[in-house]
Design a protein around this motif. Sequence first.
Motif, PDB file in Angstrom:
ATOM      1  N   ALA A  67      38.827  42.110  26.172  1.00  0.00           N
ATOM      2  CA  ALA A  67      38.520  41.136  27.223  1.00  0.00           C
ATOM      3  C   ALA A  67      39.177  39.811  26.850  1.00  0.00           C
ATOM      4  O   ALA A  67      38.950  39.280  25.755  1.00  0.00           O
ATOM      5  CB  ALA A  67      37.011  40.944  27.364  1.00  0.00           C
ATOM      6  N   ARG A  68      39.989  39.300  27.744  1.00  0.00           N
ATOM      7  CA  ARG A  68      40.746  38.087  27.441  1.00  0.00           C
ATOM      8  C   ARG A  68      39.846  36.860  27.368  1.00  0.00           C
ATOM      9  O   ARG A  68      38.847  36.765  28.091  1.00  0.00           O
ATOM     10  CB  ARG A  68      41.825  37.880  28.508  1.00  0.00           C
ATOM     11  CG  ARG A  68      42.813  39.039  28.580  1.00  0.00           C
ATOM     12  CD  ARG A  68      43.758  38.883  29.751  1.00  0.00           C
ATOM     13  NE  ARG A  68      44.535  40.106  29.950  1.00  0.00           N
ATOM     14  CZ  ARG A  68      45.334  40.320  30.981  1.00  0.00           C
ATOM     15  NH1 ARG A  68      45.460  39.395  31.927  1.00  0.00           N
ATOM     16  NH2 ARG A  68      45.997  41.453  31.086  1.00  0.00           N
ATOM     17  N   TRP A  95      38.834  34.878  30.474  1.00  0.00           N
ATOM     18  CA  TRP A  95      37.850  35.420  31.405  1.00  0.00           C
ATOM     19  C   TRP A  95      36.449  34.853  31.166  1.00  0.00           C
ATOM     20  O   TRP A  95      35.537  35.107  31.944  1.00  0.00           O
ATOM     21  CB  TRP A  95      37.762  36.940  31.272  1.00  0.00           C
ATOM     22  CG  TRP A  95      39.012  37.682  31.598  1.00  0.00           C
ATOM     23  CD1 TRP A  95      40.152  37.196  32.175  1.00  0.00           C
ATOM     24  CD2 TRP A  95      39.257  39.073  31.356  1.00  0.00           C
ATOM     25  NE1 TRP A  95      41.091  38.182  32.306  1.00  0.00           N
ATOM     26  CE2 TRP A  95      40.577  39.348  31.814  1.00  0.00           C
ATOM     27  CE3 TRP A  95      38.510  40.106  30.810  1.00  0.00           C
ATOM     28  CZ2 TRP A  95      41.139  40.618  31.737  1.00  0.00           C
ATOM     29  CZ3 TRP A  95      39.070  41.367  30.720  1.00  0.00           C
ATOM     30  CH2 TRP A  95      40.370  41.619  31.184  1.00  0.00           C
ATOM     31  N   VAL A 114      33.394  38.934  35.817  1.00  0.00           N
ATOM     32  CA  VAL A 114      34.122  40.169  35.514  1.00  0.00           C
ATOM     33  C   VAL A 114      33.257  41.333  35.979  1.00  0.00           C
ATOM     34  O   VAL A 114      32.130  41.516  35.515  1.00  0.00           O
ATOM     35  CB  VAL A 114      34.425  40.297  34.018  1.00  0.00           C
ATOM     36  CG1 VAL A 114      35.220  41.575  33.749  1.00  0.00           C
ATOM     37  CG2 VAL A 114      35.180  39.075  33.508  1.00  0.00           C
ATOM     38  N   SER A 126      29.903  40.569  33.050  1.00  0.00           N
ATOM     39  CA  SER A 126      30.315  39.337  32.360  1.00  0.00           C
ATOM     40  C   SER A 126      29.479  39.072  31.121  1.00  0.00           C
ATOM     41  O   SER A 126      30.010  38.699  30.052  1.00  0.00           O
ATOM     42  CB  SER A 126      30.227  38.144  33.313  1.00  0.00           C
ATOM     43  OG  SER A 126      30.948  38.378  34.499  1.00  0.00           O
ATOM     44  N   LEU A 134      30.215  41.204  27.763  1.00  0.00           N
ATOM     45  CA  LEU A 134      31.552  41.257  27.171  1.00  0.00           C
ATOM     46  C   LEU A 134      31.666  40.447  25.882  1.00  0.00           C
ATOM     47  O   LEU A 134      30.993  39.428  25.705  1.00  0.00           O
ATOM     48  CB  LEU A 134      32.586  40.734  28.174  1.00  0.00           C
ATOM     49  CG  LEU A 134      32.937  41.664  29.343  1.00  0.00           C
ATOM     50  CD1 LEU A 134      33.737  40.904  30.390  1.00  0.00           C
ATOM     51  CD2 LEU A 134      33.727  42.873  28.851  1.00  0.00           C
ATOM     52  N   PHE A 178      34.464  38.286  24.540  1.00  0.00           N
ATOM     53  CA  PHE A 178      35.721  37.692  24.991  1.00  0.00           C
ATOM     54  C   PHE A 178      36.638  37.435  23.800  1.00  0.00           C
ATOM     55  O   PHE A 178      36.210  36.947  22.756  1.00  0.00           O
ATOM     56  CB  PHE A 178      35.444  36.395  25.750  1.00  0.00           C
ATOM     57  CG  PHE A 178      34.674  36.600  27.017  1.00  0.00           C
ATOM     58  CD1 PHE A 178      35.305  37.064  28.160  1.00  0.00           C
ATOM     59  CD2 PHE A 178      33.302  36.360  27.065  1.00  0.00           C
ATOM     60  CE1 PHE A 178      34.598  37.268  29.334  1.00  0.00           C
ATOM     61  CE2 PHE A 178      32.589  36.551  28.236  1.00  0.00           C
ATOM     62  CZ  PHE A 178      33.234  37.012  29.371  1.00  0.00           C
ATOM     63  N   ASN A 197      35.954  45.724  23.162  1.00  0.00           N
ATOM     64  CA  ASN A 197      34.746  46.120  23.873  1.00  0.00           C
ATOM     65  C   ASN A 197      34.737  47.632  24.036  1.00  0.00           C
ATOM     66  O   ASN A 197      35.783  48.244  24.256  1.00  0.00           O
ATOM     67  CB  ASN A 197      34.681  45.465  25.257  1.00  0.00           C
ATOM     68  CG  ASN A 197      34.536  43.961  25.191  1.00  0.00           C
ATOM     69  OD1 ASN A 197      33.438  43.438  25.237  1.00  0.00           O
ATOM     70  ND2 ASN A 197      35.663  43.260  25.066  1.00  0.00           N
ATOM     71  N   LEU A 203      38.733  46.676  36.367  1.00  0.00           N
ATOM     72  CA  LEU A 203      37.994  45.435  36.250  1.00  0.00           C
ATOM     73  C   LEU A 203      38.475  44.485  37.336  1.00  0.00           C
ATOM     74  O   LEU A 203      39.673  44.408  37.630  1.00  0.00           O
ATOM     75  CB  LEU A 203      38.222  44.789  34.879  1.00  0.00           C
ATOM     76  CG  LEU A 203      37.831  45.610  33.652  1.00  0.00           C
ATOM     77  CD1 LEU A 203      38.172  44.841  32.383  1.00  0.00           C
ATOM     78  CD2 LEU A 203      36.350  45.972  33.676  1.00  0.00           C
ATOM     79  N   ILE A 263      38.394  40.505  38.252  1.00  0.00           N
ATOM     80  CA  ILE A 263      38.107  39.195  37.678  1.00  0.00           C
ATOM     81  C   ILE A 263      38.287  38.132  38.754  1.00  0.00           C
ATOM     82  O   ILE A 263      39.354  38.019  39.363  1.00  0.00           O
ATOM     83  CB  ILE A 263      39.010  38.892  36.462  1.00  0.00           C
ATOM     84  CG1 ILE A 263      38.748  39.912  35.342  1.00  0.00           C
ATOM     85  CG2 ILE A 263      38.749  37.482  35.941  1.00  0.00           C
ATOM     86  CD1 ILE A 263      39.664  41.084  35.337  1.00  0.00           C
TER      87      ILE A 263
END
Length: 325
Positions: A66-67, A70, A75, A110, A113, A115, A119, A170, A172
Amino acid sequence: MVKKRQLVPLDGKWKIAFDPDNEGKAKKWFGKRAAVKAAAINVPSVWNLARPGYTGVAWYFKDFRARTEWRNRAVRLKIGAANYYSEIWLNGRRVGCHEGGYTPFTFDISRYLVFGGANRLVVRVVDPPKDKKVDGFIKKNGRENNSEIPCSKEWWGYYDFGGIWQSVELIITEKEYIQDCFVIGGLKGRLEAELTIVAASASHQAEARFFIRPKGRSSAPALVSKINIRLDKGVNRLKTSCNVSGARLWSPESPNLYSLIIELHSQGRLVDAFETTFGFREFDVTGRNCYLNGRKIILKGILMQPHYPKTLVYPINEDLARREI
């Protein structure tokens, strides 16, 4: 003009572990670091490609990153379809469940996650057997449709199929977003829209702008309506309507389709845009006759129940689907 949503596909290589004794929950296979012996499988597909004739429980595993950017966005996980009953965990935490083998479902993940890091997504799927109940579900066998669940003709002499058989992705967006829009296009350019918006903050003003253009055209969409709305925190549902000049009706002879683009402006900025396809048409049944756009029509159709050698319940590619039609 349109603020693009970010779509991240999770299709491709996953891991699957079959659970014929239904012991995975007790052994906590949903844990982020659970050691489970699993084999490779493609998603989307039916698990019967890997294990023909199997019904019961299987567990899917997918690791992804997960970036960091984000972190302050919404998300959502969308699964196009999984047959039949699904439970979802992310990083060992239960996200939710869905019953139904043919419909898409979405969860906001969200808060689960990690980040900027790895994950683990775990999906437990139950495709009920015909001879015993699993989690209260069963497909009864026999020539009469006495199944306790809607399962097409799996209850009869057709192949069983299970697993995540449609795409996973996903979605976003900003934390305030358009969840869905149901559109009805009628005669004389009548357009009705039922809009679902999720708001992250307390009561505030927003604006929804509606644009349309012919489907597949690259021309700029035309603004047909805009409305001021007051959003409360959570799920908001509203209805609106307008008339579109010059709209061309849909019919089998002239299948005119349109793209409807809804922009959501909140607190002085564009926060989301949602696009869907619709047509202007009106269908009525009077007595024993059917009418489309005020014209009597006769409906003709076929019964088509394909089972494919590699994919069982859906054509292996678009070309095959078009050839069959």
